[in-house]
Write an enzyme that holds these catalytic residues in place. Structure first.
Site, mmCIF file in Angstrom:
data_model
loop_
_atom_site.group_PDB
_atom_site.id
_atom_site.type_symbol
_atom_site.label_atom_id
_atom_site.label_comp_id
_atom_site.label_asym_id
_atom_site.label_seq_id
_atom_site.Cartn_x
_atom_site.Cartn_y
_atom_site.Cartn_z
ATOM 1 N N GLU A 448 0.833 -1.192 0.000
ATOM 2 C CA GLU A 448 0.000 0.000 0.000
ATOM 3 C C GLU A 448 0.877 1.255 0.000
ATOM 4 O OE1 GLU A 448 -2.067 0.165 3.721
ATOM 5 O OE2 GLU A 448 -2.602 2.245 3.499
ATOM 6 N N ASP A 528 -3.871 -1.013 10.364
ATOM 7 C CA ASP A 528 -4.977 -0.214 10.911
ATOM 8 C C ASP A 528 -6.235 -0.416 10.077
ATOM 9 O OD1 ASP A 528 -4.476 1.133 8.583
ATOM 10 O OD2 ASP A 528 -3.744 2.977 9.520
ATOM 11 N N ASP A 530 -7.755 1.460 7.842
ATOM 12 C CA ASP A 530 -7.567 1.731 6.420
ATOM 13 C C ASP A 530 -6.820 0.596 5.737
ATOM 14 O OD1 ASP A 530 -8.905 4.022 6.033
ATOM 15 O OD2 ASP A 530 -7.140 5.315 5.729
#
Ligand code: 0RA
Length: 664
Positions: A448, A528, A530
């Protein structure tokens, strides 16, 4: 039989003689499946359809309005109609009553004059005599010319002559039969749902006829407004005033898609080949067309269906061109199926001598039907479009959209394909590949964000580990059409990097895994909310477009730590709060003084070395392998997950990602 019992008037002699005798009954009991398809549940129910079809024919001839079907207590069936009644007069050539001829001679009945042909007829069109042959008991009751005529049979043989048993003020035919258990060895029990489905369909296909079904095998208790209980039989009435128009609405009834035009477009012709069509456009992407010939569902289609499709595209295309509606697209870019996206339609034709072809003999072969249907479709649609310019525009816009989407999907797929074929050369710029070529030894990290991607590139073992950074949230494929998916740069990069090729629409997007370049595909996102959302988006894409990747166990989640607990030169990584407390206590030797707890907010906060040590080093990391035990359940779950609710996503990952210390 004597003259007092049967009517021998000149008029009924005429109708009796005009029945054509074609074949004997003998063979039916010897080879029942040749006549009714099979001797299982289908064949058993076919007997009912055969009898009902005779009454439908009488209704289509204009003499019958009501057909009642009863499932009796002993699983026998009664079909009662209010038609003219089967003729009971003497048949000259056969020297027995017409009724007996109809019930004991194969292919008898129906053809009375040239302008009325048998239009309904069961799949095999063998007639009620066939039902008689396969029943251990059959009773025919005819109300005609003021009298009630009755004849009974067993296994196709009359038990007596036709008898007059009373007077009648009405007309009609009632057939009761009990299927012979010697023939129907699997079951002789009728299914309400099966019969109700067919009768409902017949009501839609033959508007204005009232059909009822009553199950006398069980009573249902109803309670009225005053709390009084009444017992009655399970019973339904099937009637359609508007026919196919209502059929189409019924087919779309439980659908959640919206209508593109307010009302179905309907057409009906009364030419040599009677044609009835109703069609509705919806905003969805599916094509639902049902076709019938003489009330038989032609599952394999045929000339009537082809004619409809041809007439539809031809007319829409001509209209759009004439009115300049294809401004952004050339009409030769349109494929026939583009005209049918979101289409629900029913086509019903009546053909005097249908030729059925195909595996299940449900494909119409008559060539003359093609042009008749395509012409009828074109004529009716042309008028509709001229009279409904607003709806016409909606439809044409939908067609253009379908074509655009289809082309985009194809281009995107080809692009992915082309890039993938040239291994190496076409690799995405963002990919930091590994040097090893043996897929079994290679792994790829889908990371990511570019910053974490950069850290991972520095920290990795470049011999066996490749890094592909992905931009933030990748497309939610659950809510996107195919072409959007294939257009997405991130998704194309995944295809190209993995080296897999995209299947076509025809093979259900099946994946070619033979060129897969890495046997570990590791999703690495922040620890987390997200991060787990992004992981789920990627998993959803794999589930929908690369299912085999998951089912072969190639997909993993990386598990970066949540905390670094530090005192002096001692460092402990922690993945849970318990671990953190324990490490703090241990390093601080009872006090928390001088102990530093660092909470990692994201992968990007870690140094390359830290990322390697905690998350990427095969000898120390913990990978979680994604397994899916029940694909159908997962299907539902993914739809749920990709809503706007966050918490269940985490729960899903927790449940489906299994800790696997496979490297140790
Ligand atoms: C042939 C001729 C006529 C009626 C029928 C058949 C007929 C058959 C069935 C089977 C079930 N219900 C039926 N209703 C009618 C009438 C000929 C005439 O009256 O001139």
């Amino acid at each position: 039989m004597n003259g007092n019992e049967v009517n021998n008037s000149a008029e009924s002699q005429y109708s009796a003689n005009s029945i054509q005798v074609l074949e004997g009954l003998e063979a039916v009991r010897k080879r029942p499946s040749m006549y009714i398809g099979d001797i299982g549940e289908r064949g058993l129910h076919h007997l009912v359809y055969e009898v009902v079809d005779n009454s439908i024919d009488e209704a289509l001839a204009g003499y019958c309005t009501h057909i009642e079907v009863y499932i009796n207590e002993d699983n026998s069936i009664t079909v009662k109609d209010n038609g003219r009644g089967i003729p009971t007069g003497m048949h000259e050539k056969e020297h027995r009553s017409a009724l007996e001829v109809v019930l004991t001679v194969l292919h008898a009945g129906g053809k009375f004059s040239k302008d009325s042909y048998k239009v309904s007829g069961g799949l095999h069109g063998v007639g009620v005599s066939c039902v008689n042959a396969l029943s251990d008991y059959l009773r025919a009751e005819v109300h005609r010319e003021g009298k009630i005529f009755v004849q009974e049979y067993s296994k196709g043989k009359p038990l007596s002559d036709v008898k007059v048993v009373g007077e009648a003020s009405d007309t009609g035919t009632t057939i009761t039969f009990h299927p012979d258990a010697e023939i129907f060895t699997v079951t002789t029990v009728y299914d309400y749902g099966t019969l109700s489905g067919r009768l409902r369909e017949l009501a839609f296909l033959n508007k204005g006829i009232t059909l009822t079904l009553t199950d006398k095998r069980e009573k249902v208790t109803d309670t009225d407004g005053q709390g009084h209980e009444t017992e009655s039989y399970r019973s339904e009435v099937y009637y359609s005033k508007y026919g196919l128009k209502e059929f189409v609405q019924y087919l779309d009834g439980d659908s959640t898609v919206e209508k593109l035009i307010p009302e179905p477009i309907c057409l009906e012709t009364d030419k040599v080949i009677p044609i009835e069509i109703a069609l509705q456009y919806n905003t969805g992407y599916r094509e639902k067309i049902k076709s019938y010939v003489n009330n038989i569902n032609t599952i394999e289609g045929g000339t009537h269906l082809q004619g409809f499709k041809a007439g539809l595209s031809r007319t829409l295309k001509a209209y759009a061109e004439k009115n300049g509606l294809f401004n952004k697209i050339k009409s030769d870019q349109l494929a026939p199926e583009d005209y049918r996206e979101g289409l629900t339609a029913v086509i019903s034709v009546k053909v005097a001598e249908p030729q059925f072809e195909g595996q299940t003999k449900t494909k119409l072969g008559n060539q003359e039907v093609y042009s008749a249907v395509s012409q009828a479709t074109a004529n009716a649609l042309e008028i509709y479009l001229e009279e409904h310019p607003k709806e016409a525009k909606y439809i044409i816009d939908k067609v253009i959209l379908a074509a655009t989407a289809r082309q985009a999907a194809r281009k995107a797929r080809e692009m992915v394909q082309r890039k993938t074929v040239m291994s190496g050369a076409g690799m995405p710029g963002k990919l930091a590949d590994c040097s090893e070529k043996d897929p079994e030894k290679c792994e790829i990290f889908l990371v990511e964000g570019d910053s974490a991607g950069g850290t991972a590139k520095q920290g990795r073992d470049r011999n066996i580990q490749a890094i592909l950074p992905l931009r933030g949230k990748i497309l939610n494929v659950e809510k996107a059409m195919d072409h959007r998916v294939f257009e997405s740069e991130e998704i194309r990069n995944i295809y190209t990097a993995l080296g897999v090729t995209v299947g076509t629409e025809d093979d259900g997007k099946a994946l070619n895994l033979s060129k897969l370049r890495y046997h570990k595909v590791i999703i690495m996102t922040d620890a987390d909310v997200d991060g787990s959302h992004i992981a789920t988006l990627i998993l959803t894409f794999f589930f929908r477009y690369m299912f085999d990747l998951i089912s072969n166990g190639y997909v993993y989640l990386a598990t970066p730590p949540l905390y670094l607990v530090k005192k002096g030169k001692e460092e402990v990584y922690c993945w849970t709060d318990d671990q953190r407390r324990e490490a703090t206590a241990r390093l601080g030797k009872g006090s928390e003084k001088g102990v530093n707890v660092q909470r990692y907010k994201g992968l990007g906060e870690m140094s390359a070395d830290q990322l390697w040590e905690t998350t990427m080093d095969p000898s120390r990391r913990v990978l979680r392998q994604i397994t899916i035990d029940n694909a159908a359940e997962a299907e539902r779950t993914f739809s749920m997950l990709m809503g706007d609710d966050v918490p269940p996503r985490r729960a899903f990952i927790e449940e489906n990602a299994h800790y696997a210390n496979i490297d140790a």
